[in-house]
Scaffold this active site. Sequence first.
Site, mmCIF file in Angstrom:
data_model
loop_
_atom_site.group_PDB
_atom_site.id
_atom_site.type_symbol
_atom_site.label_atom_id
_atom_site.label_comp_id
_atom_site.label_asym_id
_atom_site.label_seq_id
_atom_site.Cartn_x
_atom_site.Cartn_y
_atom_site.Cartn_z
ATOM 1 N N ALA A 73 0.794 -1.119 0.048
ATOM 2 C CA ALA A 73 -0.006 -0.131 0.046
ATOM 3 C C ALA A 73 0.799 1.259 -0.085
ATOM 4 O O ALA A 73 1.560 1.345 0.910
ATOM 5 C CB ALA A 73 -0.986 0.015 1.347
ATOM 6 N N SER A 74 0.998 2.061 -1.156
ATOM 7 C CA SER A 74 1.783 3.357 -1.371
ATOM 8 C C SER A 74 1.591 4.259 -0.203
ATOM 9 O O SER A 74 0.448 4.149 0.453
ATOM 10 C CB SER A 74 1.712 3.645 -2.430
ATOM 11 O OG SER A 74 1.926 2.849 -3.466
ATOM 12 N N GLN A 75 2.605 5.077 -0.063
ATOM 13 C CA GLN A 75 2.628 6.096 1.058
ATOM 14 C C GLN A 75 1.374 7.006 0.611
ATOM 15 O O GLN A 75 1.481 7.429 -0.482
ATOM 16 C CB GLN A 75 4.130 6.847 0.873
ATOM 17 C CG GLN A 75 3.753 7.884 1.919
ATOM 18 C CD GLN A 75 5.279 8.826 2.097
ATOM 19 O OE1 GLN A 75 6.153 8.565 1.019
ATOM 20 N NE2 GLN A 75 5.621 9.850 2.561
#
Length: 412
Positions: A73-75
């Site tokens: 899950a990307s920043q």
Amino acid sequence: MNAIVTETSPEALREAMIDKVKDAGYARSRSVEEALRAVERHHYVPDVDLAAAYANDIVVTKRGADDAVLSCASQPGIVALLLDQLDVQRGHRVLEIGAGTGYNAALLAHLVGEDGHVTTIDVDADIVEHARERLAATDIDNVDVVLGDGACGHQPGAPYDRIIASVGVYGIPDGWLSQLVSAGRLVIPARIRGGVSRSLAFERAPGGGWRSVDDAMCGFVPLRDGVADDPRRRVDLTGDNSVKLQMHQEHTFDLGRLAGVLDQPRTEVWTGVNFGWMESLEWMYLWLTCTMDGALCSMPVEQAAIDSGLVTPMFRSAMAVPGEGELAYLAGRPAGQDSNGRGLTETGVVGHGPAGNRLAHRVADEIRTWDRNFRNRAVRFEVPADDTDLSHPSRGRFFLDRPHHPIAVVWQ
């Protein structure tokens, strides 16, 4: 009766996350901010605690055999950056490359509304299944999660108003460009060359080809296992992995010759080029990666290597230019203060290897050229209409060939 909201509740943690995202300059549009507020991130990363789910950081969800991150899950800040660049409108049809946890698709679903539609595609069956399950559990019914090679796009759902890659890319496949409507927009976290990446928002240029309408520094897990994957290799420079160099598919020289290079004679060159407190080096990095034969590469350094004096980089996340058995990396030293009393840092170059002296001076010369002629110019990125090489480095124009479509980098 209203639910009780505590400092550790999902609602409070989500609001704190959004505050951090906005403080960093992202989620500029009201619609993106509302999407971040509406979608529960913890629902898409159920195996971590709430604090980790709402930290402004990545959440790793899959690793490879070598411990490399395969999916995450990307920043949230970078997610908001890309969504700002995408400029999604209600009713749009959107294709996302890289399904990940399904969180980004849920944000897109909120942005397009019930009259819009999102297709998200991933190469791994387990990732696809997880995203489907998470989206279905929240009754999101305007998203299709597809198993396939995202580099090919997804022709059954075309044409799209917007295409976004939630993975890092090097090549720009034909399918992405051909599956967009005439007024469409493509947003990709693109590796420009070496270890330098930027998120680029492209629209069609009036005279043909594509031209950036927005860009920002960022990095993503690379596209893999398809026609446009971007393999990376890490070279152990020290024998104990305390200093490594990340190399890419465009590096074709013998990497074995770099082993032990830091034990060879050292050259130190200082450029006279200073950076202010909190000033970004991103444009100097971009210039070096365009001008140097070996590009500019990431050189992760363990603190022990710095403490021992083996290396003296500007940052632990160091940047270096490799050569045929030589290496030059960027260093820094105090250079007084600016008019506000804040510290200045002078940029230096440290070279090692048989031709390390020559390479270090060459890198220093390019830094001075950038500072003298191009530091205050804006930069534009283009996908040219044809493959004609119109490079003119002395005028700040570079033609970077790569699979599928080249990219031109132009200092205006």
